[in-house]
Design an enzyme around this catalytic site. Sequence first.
Site, short mmCIF file in Angstrom:
data_model
loop_
_atom_site.label_atom_id
_atom_site.label_comp_id
_atom_site.label_asym_id
_atom_site.label_seq_id
_atom_site.Cartn_x
_atom_site.Cartn_y
_atom_site.Cartn_z
N ASP A 130 2.01 16.65 -5.54
CA ASP A 130 2.87 15.48 -5.66
C ASP A 130 3.44 15.34 -7.08
O ASP A 130 4.39 14.60 -7.30
CB ASP A 130 2.03 14.21 -5.41
CG ASP A 130 2.35 13.56 -4.08
OD1 ASP A 130 3.47 13.70 -3.59
OD2 ASP A 130 1.42 12.88 -3.54
N GLN B 224 -1.38 10.00 0.48
CA GLN B 224 -0.17 9.25 0.82
C GLN B 224 -0.22 7.84 0.22
O GLN B 224 -1.22 7.13 0.35
CB GLN B 224 -0.01 9.18 2.35
CG GLN B 224 1.26 8.55 2.83
CD GLN B 224 2.54 9.36 2.51
OE1 GLN B 224 2.49 10.58 2.34
NE2 GLN B 224 3.65 8.68 2.40
N LYS C 63 4.95 15.83 7.48
CA LYS C 63 4.47 16.79 6.47
C LYS C 63 3.57 17.83 7.11
O LYS C 63 3.68 19.03 6.84
CB LYS C 63 3.72 16.04 5.35
CG LYS C 63 4.64 15.27 4.42
CD LYS C 63 3.91 14.33 3.50
CE LYS C 63 4.91 13.45 2.73
NZ LYS C 63 4.31 12.41 1.92
N1 GUN Z 1 4.84 7.63 -0.44
C1 GUN Z 1 6.20 7.64 -0.52
N2 GUN Z 1 6.64 8.76 -1.14
C2 GUN Z 1 5.53 9.47 -1.45
C3 GUN Z 1 5.34 10.73 -2.08
O1 GUN Z 1 6.27 11.42 -2.52
N3 GUN Z 1 4.04 11.12 -2.21
C4 GUN Z 1 3.00 10.37 -1.75
N4 GUN Z 1 1.77 10.85 -1.94
N5 GUN Z 1 3.15 9.21 -1.17
C5 GUN Z 1 4.41 8.77 -1.01
#
Ligand code: GUN
Length: 298
Positions: A122, A99, A55
Amino acid sequence: MTTAKRIDGKAKADQLAASITEQTAALLREHGLRPGLAVVIIGDDPASQVYVRNKKRRAEACGFFSVQHTLAEDTSQTDVLKLIDSLNNDEAIHGILVQLPLPEHLDEQTITQAVAPTKDVDGFHFVNIGKLTAGHTADAFVPCTPAGCMLMIEDELGPDLSGKNAVIIGRSNIVGKPMASLLLQRNATITITHSRTADLSAVVSNADIVVAAVGRANMVKADWIKPGAVVIDVGINRVETRIDGETRSRLTGDVDYDDVCSVAGAVTPVPGGVGPMTITMLMFNTLRSARLSAGLEG
Ligand code: GUN
């Protein structure tokens, strides 16, 4: 035997990222504004570390200001909430992502709801969930994975899904439920299935669109699939295989790709399908947040 089209999520994600990079340069040039993304990772889950690194890399490639806060596994909830509060009040930050999964002692709901809805790239805040469910997406943030899936479905079937049956396997807040809202908005007829669904394969065999998000390697087989269906595989499962006497680990989806390709019309591979699109949609949401903050959208 027919072979389904392989939906190239990586190529689509790269194309979209190139457009985001251009729009980011224009925003900086014309308005002196650089989108800022803060990613918070707590603990040392190896898969999460890989996702977060990707990311950050993608954010920098798009020309964003990007910061990563790496907190120890035993960080207290109070300290996490303090960090989120400071990011909520930081004008250089337009998107905040914490995350998941979190270490067990932290309360996921309290933490995700502490992120300001206007920076919730998100799409996990109840305000954004509510807006999406009500079809009010003009200024909502849509969760990245279903948003990416939707773009790939649209490429195959067009924007209007009237008369199409969509079956979603998995009822998570991150994928299954928002996916249903998005497909419903496009006039598809939706079934959400889960671990308590009776005769899952029979339900799936009625689907023109299948979205598999359960976390069970290679679960969806060719004899579940309606001929010509569009199959979107959200699963990322690490499986061990023996090759030449050595144990190797590889990624595989929830869909038995080779098997399903003999019946489906189009299928996303793993890796190279949904994953790259998810990351790019995070960039899309962050750019959008920066533009909304400057009154340039919404
Ligand atoms: N963990 C797995 N997928 C995601 C996501 O789309 N966002 C976040 N914040 N954590 C994740």
